[in-house]
Design a protein around this motif. Sequence first.
Motif, PDB file in Angstrom:
ATOM      1  N   LYS A  49      13.384 152.204  72.291  1.00 18.65           N
ATOM      2  CA  LYS A  49      12.593 150.973  72.336  1.00 18.65           C
ATOM      3  C   LYS A  49      11.176 151.140  71.798  1.00 18.65           C
ATOM      4  O   LYS A  49      10.474 150.163  71.605  1.00 18.65           O
ATOM      5  CB  LYS A  49      12.543 150.430  73.760  1.00 18.65           C
ATOM      6  CG  LYS A  49      13.914 150.011  74.272  1.00 18.65           C
ATOM      7  CD  LYS A  49      13.801 149.182  75.509  1.00 18.65           C
ATOM      8  CE  LYS A  49      15.136 148.725  76.014  1.00 18.65           C
ATOM      9  NZ  LYS A  49      15.712 147.627  75.283  1.00 18.65           N
ATOM     10  N   LEU A  52       6.002 151.789  75.235  1.00 15.61           N
ATOM     11  CA  LEU A  52       6.084 150.728  76.242  1.00 15.61           C
ATOM     12  C   LEU A  52       5.046 150.943  77.334  1.00 15.61           C
ATOM     13  O   LEU A  52       4.688 152.091  77.623  1.00 15.61           O
ATOM     14  CB  LEU A  52       7.466 150.727  76.908  1.00 15.61           C
ATOM     15  CG  LEU A  52       8.676 150.369  76.055  1.00 15.61           C
ATOM     16  CD1 LEU A  52       9.956 150.684  76.814  1.00 15.61           C
ATOM     17  CD2 LEU A  52       8.634 148.903  75.678  1.00 15.61           C
ATOM     18  N   ASN A  55       4.612 150.027  83.420  1.00 14.59           N
ATOM     19  CA  ASN A  55       5.259 149.083  84.334  1.00 14.59           C
ATOM     20  C   ASN A  55       6.493 148.414  83.733  1.00 14.59           C
ATOM     21  O   ASN A  55       7.276 147.803  84.442  1.00 14.59           O
ATOM     22  CB  ASN A  55       4.256 148.022  84.828  1.00 14.59           C
ATOM     23  CG  ASN A  55       3.699 147.172  83.715  1.00 14.59           C
ATOM     24  OD1 ASN A  55       3.793 147.502  82.536  1.00 14.59           O
ATOM     25  ND2 ASN A  55       3.091 146.065  84.084  1.00 14.59           N
ATOM     26  N   THR A  56       6.684 148.529  82.434  1.00 15.58           N
ATOM     27  CA  THR A  56       7.895 148.026  81.787  1.00 15.58           C
ATOM     28  C   THR A  56       9.004 149.072  81.849  1.00 15.58           C
ATOM     29  O   THR A  56      10.183 148.729  81.985  1.00 15.58           O
ATOM     30  CB  THR A  56       7.604 147.663  80.312  1.00 15.58           C
ATOM     31  OG1 THR A  56       6.574 146.673  80.281  1.00 15.58           O
ATOM     32  CG2 THR A  56       8.824 147.138  79.594  1.00 15.58           C
TER      33      THR A  56
END
Length: 149
Positions: A49, A52, A55-56
Amino acid sequence: MAQGAQKTDHVWLIMIKAMHALSRYAAAGIEGTGLGNSDFRVLEVLLHKGPLPVNTIGPIVNLTPGSISIAVERLVEKGLVSRVESTEDRRVRLVALTPIGKNLIVAAFQKHAVQMRRVFSELSQEELRGLEDALKRIGKRAVALLEKS
């Protein structure tokens, strides 16, 4: 006990036993990389991904806010990830793979993918799609039921 309830209880038991066996098999392969399960999951998410916010990452890899903070700190100390300030919001710190971290997780994930292909080779592509769809529906239903209670 109703016949339908007995069957679903049995399916649940089989699913739990299969998940435990699969988890042990995956953990044995991950262990050889020098990574723990949670560190592997964090690095894998960053690999697929990109950078990030902390907290994601936590909810994606099933770690509490405290646990994800500790995991990220451990990975920073090992030189596998870095924390950088977001260019869009200075309050947000993004976690990103370092070159060392990327090299490690690419190799580890390739090994993991081979292991998973071995396990799931018992199923046809159609069976795999059906299993994936069924597990997603069951998971979503469980979440919905939890939210109602």
